[in-house]
Motif scaffolding. Structure first.
Motif, PDB file in Angstrom:
ATOM      1  N   VAL A 112       0.844  -1.200   0.000  1.00 28.94           N
ATOM      2  CA  VAL A 112       0.000   0.000   0.000  1.00 28.94           C
ATOM      3  C   VAL A 112       0.876   1.246   0.000  1.00 28.94           C
ATOM      4  O   VAL A 112       0.572   2.234  -0.686  1.00 28.94           O
ATOM      5  N   GLN A 113       1.969   1.208   0.744  1.00 26.16           N
ATOM      6  CA  GLN A 113       2.882   2.341   0.753  1.00 26.16           C
ATOM      7  C   GLN A 113       3.382   2.655  -0.662  1.00 26.16           C
ATOM      8  O   GLN A 113       3.452   3.817  -1.073  1.00 26.16           O
ATOM      9  N   ALA A 114       3.708   1.603  -1.393  1.00 27.28           N
ATOM     10  CA  ALA A 114       4.201   1.800  -2.761  1.00 27.28           C
ATOM     11  C   ALA A 114       3.141   2.461  -3.630  1.00 27.28           C
ATOM     12  O   ALA A 114       3.453   3.348  -4.447  1.00 27.28           O
ATOM     13  N   LYS A 115       1.898   2.049  -3.460  1.00 31.18           N
ATOM     14  CA  LYS A 115       0.812   2.644  -4.245  1.00 31.18           C
ATOM     15  C   LYS A 115       0.603   4.105  -3.852  1.00 31.18           C
ATOM     16  O   LYS A 115       0.319   4.962  -4.708  1.00 31.18           O
ATOM     17  N   ILE A 116       0.739   4.399  -2.557  1.00 34.57           N
ATOM     18  CA  ILE A 116       0.570   5.772  -2.098  1.00 34.57           C
ATOM     19  C   ILE A 116       1.649   6.677  -2.682  1.00 34.57           C
ATOM     20  O   ILE A 116       1.378   7.795  -3.136  1.00 34.57           O
ATOM     21  N   LEU A 117       2.883   6.179  -2.687  1.00 32.34           N
ATOM     22  CA  LEU A 117       3.979   6.969  -3.257  1.00 32.34           C
ATOM     23  C   LEU A 117       3.757   7.203  -4.750  1.00 32.34           C
ATOM     24  O   LEU A 117       4.052   8.274  -5.276  1.00 32.34           O
ATOM     25  N   GLN A 118       3.216   6.192  -5.412  1.00 34.51           N
ATOM     26  CA  GLN A 118       2.890   6.318  -6.834  1.00 34.51           C
ATOM     27  C   GLN A 118       1.777   7.351  -7.031  1.00 34.51           C
ATOM     28  O   GLN A 118       1.821   8.178  -7.946  1.00 34.51           O
ATOM     29  N   LEU A 119       0.790   7.316  -6.132  1.00 32.82           N
ATOM     30  CA  LEU A 119      -0.351   8.227  -6.235  1.00 32.82           C
ATOM     31  C   LEU A 119       0.055   9.664  -5.910  1.00 32.82           C
ATOM     32  O   LEU A 119      -0.522  10.609  -6.453  1.00 32.82           O
TER      33      LEU A 119
END
Length: 424
Positions: A281-288
């Protein structure tokens, strides 16, 4: 004694004058021609006058009946004028304490308590349906049959669950009237069983590991707007309610300790929730962050960055993936996590319930459930993301992982360097 003909033929004069009947009753002929009934009596040594109404609205026979009642009150030691004033005051209070007046007062209290907007909209909708039946009635006059008449409108339309909710709203309005001293008994308190029970329909959800794996693979290959793609990918990992996900604000992220703090005003039960963020989820947040990091919401509306994503976005994406409404919904990710996490047997069921923000019906158990199980929930959320990845890759189900052994996810150097941006 007066007669109807004598009263009717009486003409106005330059000054008001009286026409006597008997036992203190007389009619006053006003200069404008109106004729008013009055009763003169003595109470506690003082002479007083009671107004009985206007002729011909109050006939001679009616005036005599009212006079006789007043005489009985005097004989019983009661002042007719005071009784009339009290009755008038009671009528005024009743007029000010209609169902609509008290319901609107209670609704403003709900607004002051910062209930969720969707909850306020539902309450307003139900009140508007009840108003044609109950609005102008003083709450002290409302009976259980009156409440049932309002409920029948929804029940008759086949909306049994809405009728059940209206019964709850009516009960809360009446309880508020009791608490504020304007009502003694709750007319909606004993209506259980008076209307047809709602037909229970379970939220469509995938709860088998193999089907969950197929769903995750479809999600992985979903193509659409970048914000929708990430919202769909994150949904099964955090398994919050759809309304909580779409209103996720950047300021609610703790970048250093990797969790999402959902304030109570956004929660259905009005109890704040903390969601540990797995590495995935952290990776997706950084992407977002590269897409929406400059705004208020992680998942803003396509039309305005000041508004959150539409409540139908995730469901529309699931339909695009080929899942019908009775197969899988955005809310179904919660049931999927609930079922599969409990099946593993690796985590305390209370920790799972707390992460789902469920409220136990047992009051003693609710006190016990206040324990946060935080460390276990951090491990569980990382385990869950690892499990979803393995299901997606069509690997055997996870039976143990670093998360389950106590490794806490962290954003690493990325978030710490971005934390100041999130608060600028």
């Amino acid at each position: 004694m007066l007669t109807h003909i004598r009263i009717a033929s009486a003409k106005p004069a330059p000054k008001p004058y009286n026409l006597a009947d008997a036992d203190g009753l007389f009619v006053t002929v006003q200069t404008n021609g109106s004729k008013l009934w009055r009763f003169r009596y003595r109470f506690v040594g003082r002479q007083k006058t009671l107004h009985l109404g206007q002729w011909p609205s109050v006939s001679l026979a009616d005036a005599r009946t009212r006079r006789d009642e007043a005489r009985r009150n005097v004989a019983a030691g009661l002042d007719p004028a005071q009784l009339k004033k009290k009755a008038r005051d009671v009528a005024k209070i009743a007029a000010a304490n209609t169902f609509r007046a008290i319901a609107e007062e209670w609704y403003r209290k709900c607004e002051d308590e910062a209930l969720a907007p969707i909850t306020l909209r539902k309450i307003r909708w139900l009140l508007d349906i009840a108003y044609p039946t109950l609005a102008t009635m003083p709450v002290t006059d409302i009976t259980p049959p009156d409440c049932i008449a309002a409920l029948r409108k929804l029940e008759g339309a086949g909306r049994r669950e809405s009728a059940r909710r209206m019964r709850s709203v009516l009960g809360r309005v009446f309880r508020y009237a009791i608490h504020t001293g304007r009502l003694k008994d709750n007319p909606a308190g004993d209506l259980r069983g008076a209307i047809a029970a709602p037909i229970v329909t379970h939220i469509a959800a995938i709860t088998k590991a193999e089907e969950a794996g197929a769903l995750m693979r479809r999600i992985e290959h979903y193509t659409g707007h970048a914000i929708t793609v990430i919202a769909l990918q994150v949904s099964p990992h955090v398994f919050v309610r759809p309304g909580e996900l779409r209103r996720w604000a950047w300021e609610e992220i703790n970048w250093e300790q990797a969790y999402w703090d959902i304030p109570e005003e956004k929660m259905k039960r009005r109890i704040p929730l903390r969601v540990p963020l797995s590495r995935q989820v952290q990776a997706k947040i950084l992407q977002l962050w590269e897409i929406t990091g400059g705004g208020k919401y992680l998942f803003p509306s396509f039309r305005s960055a000041l508004r959150p994503m539409s409540e139908n976005t995730i469901n529309a994406a699931l339909r695009a993936l080929g899942y019908a409404q009775d197969e899988m919904t955005a809310h179904g990710f919660r049931s999927m996590a609930d079922s599969l996490l409990n099946e593993t047997g690796l985590f305390n069921p209370d920790a799972i319930e707390r992460q789902l923000a469920h409220q136990d019906k047992n009051s003693v158990r609710r006190i016990y459930m206040r324990a946060e199980f935080w460390a276990e929930r951090v491990r569980m959320m990382q385990f869950w993301s690892d499990y979803l990845e393995q299901l997606c890759d069509d690997l055997p189900p996870v039976r143990s992982s670093a998360a389950a052994q106590g490794t806490r996810p962290t954003f690493g150097p990325g978030p710490s360097s971005m934390a100041h941006l999130a608060h600028d």
